[in-house]
Scaffold this active site. Structure first.
Site, PDB file in Angstrom:
ATOM      1  N   ARG A   1       0.861  -1.198   0.000  1.00 11.83           N
ATOM      2  CA  ARG A   1       0.000   0.000   0.000  1.00 11.83           C
ATOM      3  C   ARG A   1       0.897   1.247   0.000  1.00 11.83           C
ATOM      4  NH1 ARG A   1      -4.035   0.009   4.899  1.00 11.83           N
ATOM      5  NH2 ARG A   1      -4.963  -1.730   3.755  1.00 11.83           N
TER       6      ARG A   1
ATOM      7  N   CYS B   1     -15.091  -3.378  -0.602  1.00  7.28           N
ATOM      8  CA  CYS B   1     -13.717  -3.623  -0.180  1.00  7.28           C
ATOM      9  C   CYS B   1     -13.142  -4.771  -1.005  1.00  7.28           C
ATOM     10  CB  CYS B   1     -13.673  -3.957   1.302  1.00  7.28           C
ATOM     11  SG  CYS B   1     -14.326  -5.604   1.648  1.00  7.28           S
TER      12      CYS B   1
ATOM     13  N   CYS C   1     -16.460  -8.411   5.574  1.00  2.54           N
ATOM     14  CA  CYS C   1     -16.454  -8.707   7.016  1.00  2.54           C
ATOM     15  C   CYS C   1     -16.797  -7.431   7.762  1.00  2.54           C
ATOM     16  CB  CYS C   1     -15.094  -9.293   7.436  1.00  2.54           C
ATOM     17  SG  CYS C   1     -13.862  -8.044   7.830  1.00  2.54           S
TER      18      CYS C   1
ATOM     19  N   LYS D   1      -3.954   1.383  14.774  1.00  3.38           N
ATOM     20  CA  LYS D   1      -3.923   2.297  13.629  1.00  3.38           C
ATOM     21  C   LYS D   1      -4.565   3.640  13.984  1.00  3.38           C
ATOM     22  CE  LYS D   1      -6.325  -0.700  11.116  1.00  3.38           C
ATOM     23  NZ  LYS D   1      -7.251  -1.375  10.161  1.00  3.38           N
TER      24      LYS D   1
ATOM     25  N   CYS E   1     -14.040  -1.795   5.863  1.00  5.49           N
ATOM     26  CA  CYS E   1     -13.052  -1.103   5.017  1.00  5.49           C
ATOM     27  C   CYS E   1     -13.674  -0.234   3.928  1.00  5.49           C
ATOM     28  CB  CYS E   1     -12.090  -2.105   4.398  1.00  5.49           C
ATOM     29  SG  CYS E   1     -11.115  -2.979   5.638  1.00  5.49           S
TER      30      CYS E   1
ATOM     31  N   LYS F   1      -6.029   7.320  12.022  1.00  5.16           N
ATOM     32  CA  LYS F   1      -6.367   7.824  10.689  1.00  5.16           C
ATOM     33  C   LYS F   1      -6.836   9.273  10.725  1.00  5.16           C
ATOM     34  CE  LYS F   1      -7.669   3.304   8.886  1.00  5.16           C
ATOM     35  NZ  LYS F   1      -8.740   2.482   8.287  1.00  5.16           N
TER      36      LYS F   1
ATOM     37  N   CYS G   1      -7.782 -10.902   0.922  1.00  3.94           N
ATOM     38  CA  CYS G   1      -7.897 -10.475   2.316  1.00  3.94           C
ATOM     39  C   CYS G   1      -8.057 -11.675   3.249  1.00  3.94           C
ATOM     40  CB  CYS G   1      -9.076  -9.525   2.488  1.00  3.94           C
ATOM     41  SG  CYS G   1      -9.252  -9.043   4.209  1.00  3.94           S
TER      42      CYS G   1
ATOM     43  N   ARG H   1      -1.684   6.726   9.682  1.00  5.47           N
ATOM     44  CA  ARG H   1      -1.707   6.176   8.322  1.00  5.47           C
ATOM     45  C   ARG H   1      -1.702   7.297   7.275  1.00  5.47           C
ATOM     46  NH1 ARG H   1      -3.991   0.895   8.102  1.00  5.47           N
ATOM     47  NH2 ARG H   1      -3.322  -0.238   9.943  1.00  5.47           N
TER      48      ARG H   1
HETATM   49 FE1  SRM Z   1      -9.120  -2.004   6.049  1.00  6.41          FE
HETATM   50  C1  SRM Z   1      -7.838  -4.596   7.777  1.00  6.41           C
HETATM   51  C2  SRM Z   1      -8.189  -3.384   3.166  1.00  6.41           C
HETATM   52  C3  SRM Z   1      -9.777   0.899   4.497  1.00  6.41           C
HETATM   53  C4  SRM Z   1     -10.904  -0.978   8.778  1.00  6.41           C
HETATM   54  N1  SRM Z   1      -8.116  -3.677   5.570  1.00  6.41           N
HETATM   55  C5  SRM Z   1      -7.621  -4.606   6.433  1.00  6.41           C
HETATM   56  C6  SRM Z   1      -6.754  -5.625   5.699  1.00  6.41           C
HETATM   57  C7  SRM Z   1      -5.351  -5.114   5.713  1.00  6.41           C
HETATM   58  C8  SRM Z   1      -6.876  -7.071   6.184  1.00  6.41           C
HETATM   59  C9  SRM Z   1      -5.915  -7.565   7.232  1.00  6.41           C
HETATM   60  O1  SRM Z   1      -5.735  -6.910   8.268  1.00  6.41           O
HETATM   61  O2  SRM Z   1      -5.357  -8.637   7.019  1.00  6.41           O
HETATM   62  C10 SRM Z   1      -7.370  -5.511   4.277  1.00  6.41           C
HETATM   63  C11 SRM Z   1      -6.468  -5.902   3.115  1.00  6.41           C
HETATM   64  C12 SRM Z   1      -7.289  -6.460   1.985  1.00  6.41           C
HETATM   65  C13 SRM Z   1      -6.547  -6.655   0.745  1.00  6.41           C
HETATM   66  O3  SRM Z   1      -6.455  -7.820   0.291  1.00  6.41           O
HETATM   67  O4  SRM Z   1      -6.052  -5.699   0.162  1.00  6.41           O
HETATM   68  C14 SRM Z   1      -7.899  -4.100   4.307  1.00  6.41           C
HETATM   69  N2  SRM Z   1      -8.883  -1.343   4.200  1.00  6.41           N
HETATM   70  C15 SRM Z   1      -8.571  -2.091   3.121  1.00  6.41           C
HETATM   71  C16 SRM Z   1      -8.749  -1.319   1.834  1.00  6.41           C
HETATM   72  C17 SRM Z   1      -7.739  -1.672   0.760  1.00  6.41           C
HETATM   73  C18 SRM Z   1     -10.189  -1.539   1.347  1.00  6.41           C
HETATM   74  C19 SRM Z   1     -10.472  -1.170  -0.074  1.00  6.41           C
HETATM   75  O5  SRM Z   1     -11.151  -1.959  -0.697  1.00  6.41           O
HETATM   76  O6  SRM Z   1     -10.061  -0.114  -0.543  1.00  6.41           O
HETATM   77  C20 SRM Z   1      -8.649   0.109   2.382  1.00  6.41           C
HETATM   78  C21 SRM Z   1      -7.247   0.642   2.405  1.00  6.41           C
HETATM   79  C22 SRM Z   1      -7.217   2.029   2.917  1.00  6.41           C
HETATM   80  C23 SRM Z   1      -5.894   2.708   2.832  1.00  6.41           C
HETATM   81  O7  SRM Z   1      -5.510   3.074   1.738  1.00  6.41           O
HETATM   82  O8  SRM Z   1      -5.273   2.919   3.870  1.00  6.41           O
HETATM   83  C24 SRM Z   1      -9.133  -0.088   3.805  1.00  6.41           C
HETATM   84  N3  SRM Z   1     -10.077  -0.296   6.575  1.00  6.41           N
HETATM   85  C25 SRM Z   1     -10.342   0.736   5.734  1.00  6.41           C
HETATM   86  C26 SRM Z   1     -11.329   1.590   6.309  1.00  6.41           C
HETATM   87  C27 SRM Z   1     -11.962   2.798   5.645  1.00  6.41           C
HETATM   88  C28 SRM Z   1     -11.311   4.066   6.023  1.00  6.41           C
HETATM   89  O9  SRM Z   1     -10.319   4.097   6.743  1.00  6.41           O
HETATM   90  O10 SRM Z   1     -11.801   5.086   5.574  1.00  6.41           O
HETATM   91  C29 SRM Z   1     -11.663   1.053   7.541  1.00  6.41           C
HETATM   92  C30 SRM Z   1     -12.752   1.571   8.492  1.00  6.41           C
HETATM   93  C31 SRM Z   1     -12.380   2.790   9.212  1.00  6.41           C
HETATM   94  C32 SRM Z   1     -11.654   2.447  10.474  1.00  6.41           C
HETATM   95  O11 SRM Z   1     -10.440   2.311  10.428  1.00  6.41           O
HETATM   96  O12 SRM Z   1     -12.318   2.278  11.500  1.00  6.41           O
HETATM   97  C33 SRM Z   1     -10.859  -0.135   7.695  1.00  6.41           C
HETATM   98  N4  SRM Z   1      -9.288  -2.648   7.964  1.00  6.41           N
HETATM   99  C34 SRM Z   1     -10.132  -2.123   8.903  1.00  6.41           C
HETATM  100  C35 SRM Z   1     -10.085  -2.940  10.075  1.00  6.41           C
HETATM  101  C36 SRM Z   1     -10.884  -2.711  11.387  1.00  6.41           C
HETATM  102  C37 SRM Z   1     -10.196  -1.816  12.314  1.00  6.41           C
HETATM  103  C38 SRM Z   1     -10.895  -1.699  13.626  1.00  6.41           C
HETATM  104  O13 SRM Z   1     -10.871  -0.630  14.211  1.00  6.41           O
HETATM  105  O14 SRM Z   1     -11.473  -2.678  14.104  1.00  6.41           O
HETATM  106  C39 SRM Z   1      -9.196  -3.996   9.794  1.00  6.41           C
HETATM  107  C40 SRM Z   1      -8.799  -5.147  10.733  1.00  6.41           C
HETATM  108  C41 SRM Z   1      -7.785  -4.756  11.734  1.00  6.41           C
HETATM  109  O15 SRM Z   1      -7.238  -3.663  11.732  1.00  6.41           O
HETATM  110  O16 SRM Z   1      -7.539  -5.598  12.584  1.00  6.41           O
HETATM  111  C42 SRM Z   1      -8.730  -3.785   8.459  1.00  6.41           C
HETATM  112 FE1  SF4 Z   2     -10.972  -7.583   4.330  1.00  6.48          FE
HETATM  113 FE2  SF4 Z   2     -12.993  -7.162   5.958  1.00  6.48          FE
HETATM  114 FE3  SF4 Z   2     -11.538  -5.123   5.127  1.00  6.48          FE
HETATM  115 FE4  SF4 Z   2     -13.117  -6.306   3.446  1.00  6.48          FE
HETATM  116  S1  SF4 Z   2     -13.777  -5.223   5.291  1.00  6.48           S
HETATM  117  S2  SF4 Z   2     -10.974  -5.780   3.048  1.00  6.48           S
HETATM  118  S3  SF4 Z   2     -13.056  -8.399   4.097  1.00  6.48           S
HETATM  119  S4  SF4 Z   2     -10.834  -6.757   6.408  1.00  6.48           S
END
Ligand code: SRM
Ligand code: SF4
Length: 572
Positions: A73, A430, A475, A210, A479, A212, A436, A142
């Site tokens: 990323r 997502c 899930c 994390k 995201c 943000k 993922c 981030r």
């Molecule tokens: Fe996310 C984890 C993809 C935006 C909340 N996110 C992940 C992981 C890295 C899975 C992992 O931990 O093994 C995913 C990788 C998937 C893949 O195969 O690429 C993943 N997140 C993404 C992306 C690529 C989704 C997309 O389709 O674009 C986004 C990348 C953003 C970036 O450029 O930095 C992405 N993730 C978000 C957002 C939206 C936002 O920030 O605006 C959220 C919700 C907002 C927030 O943070 O509360 C988000 N991602 C999570 C979470 C839950 C965090 C939590 O507080 O519980 C996880 C899981 C974790 O951190 O344990 C996670």
């Molecule tokens: Fe993976 Fe869940 Fe984030 Fe989708 S919402 S990219 S399934 S961690």
């Protein structure tokens, strides 16, 4: 006394400022993986170890190691890349990754499918493009996202600049990144102890989780300000930014069945002057560093610190560290959390084309060669590219005389300027499967087809051009910010989703659970009559998310932390 800290705290502590044994792991040819602890540290360098889940069962049957690969990323505060950078990034997609570039929901790029032996090469190629991946993931600040398109006006440019300044200011200072990926000079002594490295802002434990930050320029809420730990809402008077309303405590992630975890919309903390903005970010972050939960990672985000300690106590602490008081938030109006699609002209008369990119995936498929089209446009050298937080792309800074040429290139590659409906233009999914590791259900591969089926009803009801925000995630981590969508699908099991309704169109109110564990067909059966009812009974200008509340389909989530309250599932 027993050490109650989460295992990640110990991994960080003994990592020698994020080195671990990543360097050694990269040279081990007998496996496509790296060591477990290193997978946690690798995130701080902007990369995740993953495996192809589509072929997991087949590999297991053959007793083969999982098909490991790496996601990278980029850190791209402000979301802009030049034509020259675009060409280099496109080369990486072709030669080191899986042939695609993926725009994320936080306006940067991800690569997927990079095998271990290509990882360092890809990182170096990113560096050659004058870009990096430092702190794109991990327990740090981030990538910072701001309202898309800094070229629209001087105000937009100032906000994007601020995102870059804050991003630089909050970057980890360890030289591990340069040492591991760019063959920089080592700064550890022979005993393996860090010599010169230190982290003045983070310390060796970095943040609990994390962190943000986003910035928006009203009336656009395209960066979804209320979903993030910290937000800046630019307050513009007579064409100038006079300061920012600062928000804290937003976040989407939760765990199914665990009501102690919940999505939360951010609260307004107060108003700050432009020259306080960087210090505000630093002091909010260091307060979270010191106050955040380091025992339970599920409750370690800033939103829970605010819940547990209270907004007033948090504000007081930040003000103490800042040495100044916040002002009263100023009035502002946000009107939408999607992108404004199509052509727009900037104040300098240059043109900007916001292009719909389905779920952010830039690739070539038969009849729709988006990647080739964008490469050809980049080769012209007349435009910049801006990524949006809705996974779309602005081809920016186009002189009037090149507009036709750009349209022609897109057309020749089968790329339409707009989406097939306003619902699709306002949709996000997502990544989920196959990369993922946390996905419980399909998302990016499922939503386009589902929208096609909903479009039949939209067409029949004359709603094809009415924007309804639809988001899907595989899930509950959220995201694609599904709880801020008027219609949200959240994966529970393969083929089964929870259906959420009733978020506000402009992103200020969370949705509510409407139906649990529904298949795609069941969801369609529930949604189609609601869409028809909306078409017939809506008030002038009423949004779908507001209508389902007025029609008592779901209760409103009026308060930031009331997501699990007043749920009456239709399929109870
Ligand atoms: Fe996310 C984890 C993809 C935006 C909340 N996110 C992940 C992981 C890295 C899975 C992992 O931990 O093994 C995913 C990788 C998937 C893949 O195969 O690429 C993943 N997140 C993404 C992306 C690529 C989704 C997309 O389709 O674009 C986004 C990348 C953003 C970036 O450029 O930095 C992405 N993730 C978000 C957002 C939206 C936002 O920030 O605006 C959220 C919700 C907002 C927030 O943070 O509360 C988000 N991602 C999570 C979470 C839950 C965090 C939590 O507080 O519980 C996880 C899981 C974790 O951190 O344990 C996670
Ligand atoms: Fe993976 Fe869940 Fe984030 Fe989708 S919402 S990219 S399934 S961690």
């Amino acid at each position: 006394m027993a050490d109650k800290r989460s295992p990640n705290e110990r991994i960080k502590e003994k990592s020698r400022y994020l080195r671990g044994t990543i360097g050694e792991g990269l040279t081990q040819v007998e496996t496509g993986a790296i060591a477990d602890d290193d997978t946690q540290l690798l995130k701080f360098h902007g990369s995740y170890m993953q495996d192809d889940r589509d072929i997991r069962p087949e590999r297991a049957k053959k007793k083969l190691e999982k098909a490991f690969s790496f996601m990278i990323r980029l850190r791209l505060p402000g979301g802009v890349v030049s034509s020259q950078q675009w060409l280099k990034l496109d080369d990486i997609a072709e030669h080191q990754a899986n042939g695609t570039l993926r725009i994320t929901t936080r306006a940067t790029f991800q690569y997927h499918g990079i095998i271990k032996s290509n990882l360092k090469r890809a990182m170096q190629a990113i560096n050659d493009a004058c870009l990096d991946t430092i702190a794109a993931c991990g327990d740090v600040n981030r990538n910072i996202m701001s309202s898309a398109n800094p070229f629209l006006s001087p105000v937009h440019a100032e906000v994007a600049d601020l995102s870059r300044v804050i991003s630089e200011h909050l970057l980890p200072k360890t030289s591990a990144y340069h040492e591991i990926w760019l063959d920089g000079e080592k700064v550890v002594d022979e005993g393996g102890k860090a010599k010169k490295d230190s982290e003045p802002l983070y310390g060796e434990h970095y943040l609990p989780r994390k962190f943000k930050i986003v910035l928006v320029v009203p009336p656009d809420n395209d960066a979804d300000i209320f979903a993030h730990c910290v937000g800046y809402i630019a307050i513009v008077e007579k064409g100038k930014i006079v300061g920012y309303n600062v928000t804290v405590g937003g976040g989407m992630g939760m765990t199914h069945g665990d009501e102690d975890t919940f999505p939360r919309t951010a609260d307004l903390l107060g108003f700050c002057n432009p020259d306080q903005a960087v210090a505000v970010a630093e002091n909010i972050m260091t307060t979270q560093r010191d106050w955040g939960n380091r025992e339970d990672r599920k409750r370690a985000r800033l939103k829970y610190t605010i819940e547990d300690r209270g907004l007033n106590a948090f504000r007081k602490e930040v003000e103490k560290r800042l040495g100044a008081k916040f002002g009263k938030p100023k009035p502002f109006k946000l009107t939408h959390n999607g992108d404004t699609m199509g052509w727009r002209q900037g104040t300098d008369k240059k043109w900007h084309l916001t292009l719909f990119v389905e779920n952010g995936r830039i690739k070539d498929v038969s009849g729709w060669s988006l990647r080739s089209a964008l490469r050809e446009i980049a080769e012209l050298g007349v435009a910049d590219f801006v990524l949006t937080g809705n996974q779309n792309l602005v081809i920016a800074n186009i002189p009037a005389k090149s507009k036709n040429k750009i349209e022609k290139i897109l057309k020749s590659h089968g790329v339409a300027l707009g989406a097939t409906s306003a619902m699709r233009a306002n949709s996000m999914a997502c990544v989920a499967l196959p990369t993922c590791g946390l996905a419980l259900a399909e998302s990016e591969r499922a939503l386009p087809g589902l929208i096609t089926k909903l479009e039949e009803t939209l067409e029949a009801e004359g709603l094809r051009d009415d924007a309804i925000v639809v988001r899907m995630t595989g899930c509950p981590n959220g995201c694609a910010r599904p709880y801020l969508a008027e219609i949200g699908f959240v994966g529970r099991n393969p083929g089964l989703y929870n259906l959420y309704l009733g978020a506000a169109f402009e992103g200020s109110r969370l949705s509510k659970l409407y139906a649990q564990d529904v298949s795609e067909d069941q969801a369609l059966d529930l949604l189609k009559p609601l869409i028809t009812q909306y078409a017939k009974e809506r008030n002038e200008g009423e949004r779908f998310g507001d209508f389902v509340i007025r029609a008592r389909v779901v209760a409103a989530t009026e308060v930031s932390n009331q997501f699990h309250k007043d749920v009456k599932r239709v399929n109870d």
